[in-house]
Write a protein that holds these residues in place. Structure first.
Motif, PDB file in Angstrom:
ATOM      1  N   PRO A  96       0.800  -1.255  -0.028  1.00 38.70           N
ATOM      2  CA  PRO A  96       0.163   0.079  -0.045  1.00 38.70           C
ATOM      3  C   PRO A  96       0.906   1.317   0.143  1.00 38.70           C
ATOM      4  N   LYS A  97       0.198   2.284  -0.443  1.00 37.51           N
ATOM      5  CA  LYS A  97       1.129   3.549  -0.630  1.00 37.51           C
ATOM      6  C   LYS A  97       1.326   4.239   0.884  1.00 37.51           C
ATOM      7  N   GLN A  98       2.456   4.789   1.102  1.00 36.25           N
ATOM      8  CA  GLN A  98       2.635   5.001   2.446  1.00 36.25           C
ATOM      9  C   GLN A  98       2.545   6.757   2.295  1.00 36.25           C
ATOM     10  N   THR A  99       2.025   7.494   3.413  1.00 32.92           N
ATOM     11  CA  THR A  99       2.098   8.813   3.529  1.00 32.92           C
ATOM     12  C   THR A  99       3.572   9.383   3.693  1.00 32.92           C
ATOM     13  N   THR A 100       3.946  10.566   3.292  1.00 30.39           N
ATOM     14  CA  THR A 100       5.279  11.123   3.399  1.00 30.39           C
ATOM     15  C   THR A 100       5.145  12.303   4.406  1.00 30.39           C
ATOM     16  N   ASP A 101       6.500  12.868   4.414  1.00 31.20           N
ATOM     17  CA  ASP A 101       6.499  14.028   5.460  1.00 31.20           C
ATOM     18  C   ASP A 101       5.689  15.106   4.527  1.00 31.20           C
ATOM     19  N   VAL A 102       6.014  15.170   3.334  1.00 29.49           N
ATOM     20  CA  VAL A 102       5.152  16.145   2.347  1.00 29.49           C
ATOM     21  C   VAL A 102       3.749  16.077   2.536  1.00 29.49           C
ATOM     22  N   ASP A 103       3.139  14.859   2.598  1.00 29.65           N
ATOM     23  CA  ASP A 103       1.646  14.662   2.844  1.00 29.65           C
ATOM     24  C   ASP A 103       1.537  15.190   4.318  1.00 29.65           C
ATOM     25  N   ARG A 104       2.424  15.067   5.285  1.00 28.19           N
ATOM     26  CA  ARG A 104       1.882  15.632   6.769  1.00 28.19           C
ATOM     27  C   ARG A 104       2.022  17.316   6.737  1.00 28.19           C
ATOM     28  N   LEU A 105       2.919  17.523   5.918  1.00 26.74           N
ATOM     29  CA  LEU A 105       3.346  19.279   5.873  1.00 26.74           C
ATOM     30  C   LEU A 105       2.187  19.830   5.128  1.00 26.74           C
ATOM     31  N   VAL A 106       1.617  19.180   4.213  1.00 28.68           N
ATOM     32  CA  VAL A 106       0.409  19.752   3.472  1.00 28.68           C
ATOM     33  C   VAL A 106      -0.876  19.690   4.231  1.00 28.68           C
ATOM     34  N   GLY A 107      -0.869  18.555   5.096  1.00 28.68           N
ATOM     35  CA  GLY A 107      -2.016  18.549   6.098  1.00 28.68           C
ATOM     36  C   GLY A 107      -2.012  19.579   7.101  1.00 28.68           C
ATOM     37  N   LEU A 108      -0.897  20.029   7.715  1.00 26.46           N
ATOM     38  CA  LEU A 108      -0.657  20.836   8.632  1.00 26.46           C
ATOM     39  C   LEU A 108      -0.931  22.313   7.838  1.00 26.46           C
ATOM     40  N   ARG A 109      -0.382  22.418   6.864  1.00 25.11           N
ATOM     41  CA  ARG A 109      -0.743  23.829   6.275  1.00 25.11           C
ATOM     42  C   ARG A 109      -2.419  23.919   5.773  1.00 25.11           C
ATOM     43  N   ILE A 110      -2.974  22.813   5.568  1.00 25.97           N
ATOM     44  CA  ILE A 110      -4.467  22.869   5.266  1.00 25.97           C
ATOM     45  C   ILE A 110      -5.259  23.250   6.610  1.00 25.97           C
ATOM     46  N   THR A 111      -4.643  22.590   7.602  1.00 27.56           N
ATOM     47  CA  THR A 111      -5.261  22.912   8.914  1.00 27.56           C
ATOM     48  C   THR A 111      -5.071  24.491   9.340  1.00 27.56           C
ATOM     49  N   ALA A 112      -3.847  24.791   9.216  1.00 25.50           N
ATOM     50  CA  ALA A 112      -3.649  26.171   9.724  1.00 25.50           C
ATOM     51  C   ALA A 112      -4.571  27.252   8.790  1.00 25.50           C
ATOM     52  N   LEU A 113      -4.556  27.034   7.440  1.00 22.04           N
ATOM     53  CA  LEU A 113      -5.173  27.827   6.620  1.00 22.04           C
ATOM     54  C   LEU A 113      -6.629  27.933   6.705  1.00 22.04           C
ATOM     55  N   ARG A 114      -7.243  26.646   7.113  1.00 24.13           N
ATOM     56  CA  ARG A 114      -8.672  26.528   7.268  1.00 24.13           C
ATOM     57  C   ARG A 114      -8.957  27.210   8.427  1.00 24.13           C
ATOM     58  N   LYS A 115      -8.357  27.008   9.506  1.00 21.29           N
ATOM     59  CA  LYS A 115      -8.599  27.725  10.879  1.00 21.29           C
ATOM     60  C   LYS A 115      -8.545  29.343  10.673  1.00 21.29           C
ATOM     61  N   ALA A 116      -7.578  29.763   9.878  1.00 20.67           N
ATOM     62  CA  ALA A 116      -7.207  31.028   9.843  1.00 20.67           C
ATOM     63  C   ALA A 116      -8.456  31.837   8.946  1.00 20.67           C
ATOM     64  N   ARG A 117      -9.157  30.866   8.037  1.00 22.32           N
ATOM     65  CA  ARG A 117     -10.444  31.306   7.336  1.00 22.32           C
ATOM     66  C   ARG A 117     -11.637  31.140   8.267  1.00 22.32           C
ATOM     67  N   GLY A 118     -11.467  30.378   9.341  1.00 18.87           N
ATOM     68  CA  GLY A 118     -12.724  30.375  10.248  1.00 18.87           C
ATOM     69  C   GLY A 118     -13.553  29.120   9.635  1.00 18.87           C
ATOM     70  N   LEU A 119     -13.104  28.364   9.009  1.00 13.60           N
ATOM     71  CA  LEU A 119     -13.766  26.989   8.635  1.00 13.60           C
ATOM     72  C   LEU A 119     -13.596  25.923   9.140  1.00 13.60           C
ATOM     73  N   SER A 120     -14.862  25.211   9.473  1.00 14.60           N
ATOM     74  CA  SER A 120     -14.736  23.856  10.223  1.00 14.60           C
ATOM     75  C   SER A 120     -14.439  22.779   9.209  1.00 14.60           C
ATOM     76  N   GLN A 121     -14.111  21.713   9.760  1.00 12.68           N
ATOM     77  CA  GLN A 121     -13.527  20.564   8.970  1.00 12.68           C
ATOM     78  C   GLN A 121     -14.870  20.184   8.152  1.00 12.68           C
TER      79      GLN A 121
END
Length: 137
Positions: A3-28
């Motif tokens: 199976p495909k494994q996630t990478t550090d880049v996948d985790r970085l993208v995820g962290l940035r999605i979280t930060a930008l989503r919160k900055a916009r005041g959006l829920s998941q």
């Protein structure tokens, strides 16, 4: 086939999605609905457990009003260590603090608030280093 494994880049993208989503005041849930996935899937993206496909990442970038490049590391142009703004946005309360700060229209009041926060940070640092010094004796 493995199976495909996630990478550090996948985790970085995820962290940035979280930060930008919160900055916009959006829920998941709101982000998920807007891009056609469940909030659980958004959670998996944000934790780096699942990769975000190119088309979906482009749609998330459009909704968050950022370029797709905002989700990737760009420290190559720096001569020295560069602090990642997104790590600051992940600190508890940071997005709320920034929102409140930007609502202050008076320039002097902004400078005063900034001075107050800097003083509190220095005091916290002094207390932490003083506690460490006391523990070592």
């Amino acid at each position: 086939m493995m199976p495909k494994q996630t990478t550090d880049v996948d985790r970085l993208v995820g962290l940035r999605i979280t930060a930008l989503r919160k900055a916009r005041g959006l829920s998941q849930t709101a982000l998920g609905t807007a891009v056609g996935v469940t909030f659980q899937q958004v959670q998996k993206y944000e934790k780096g457990q699942n990769r975000v496909g190119a088309g979906r990442l482009r749609e998330i970038a459009r909704l968050l009003e950022v370029p797709v490049s905002a989700f990737f590391d760009d420290n190559t142009s720096s001569d020295g260590p560069q602090e990642d703004v997104f790590s600051f946005l992940n600190a508890p309360g940071s997005v709320e603090l920034l929102r409140a700060y930007t609502q202050i229209v008076d320039d002097q009041m902004r400078r005063d608030v900034l001075a107050l926060v800097r003083s509190a940070a220095r005091l916290a640092h002094l207390r932490a280093t003083g506690a460490e010094a006391g523990a070592q004796q």
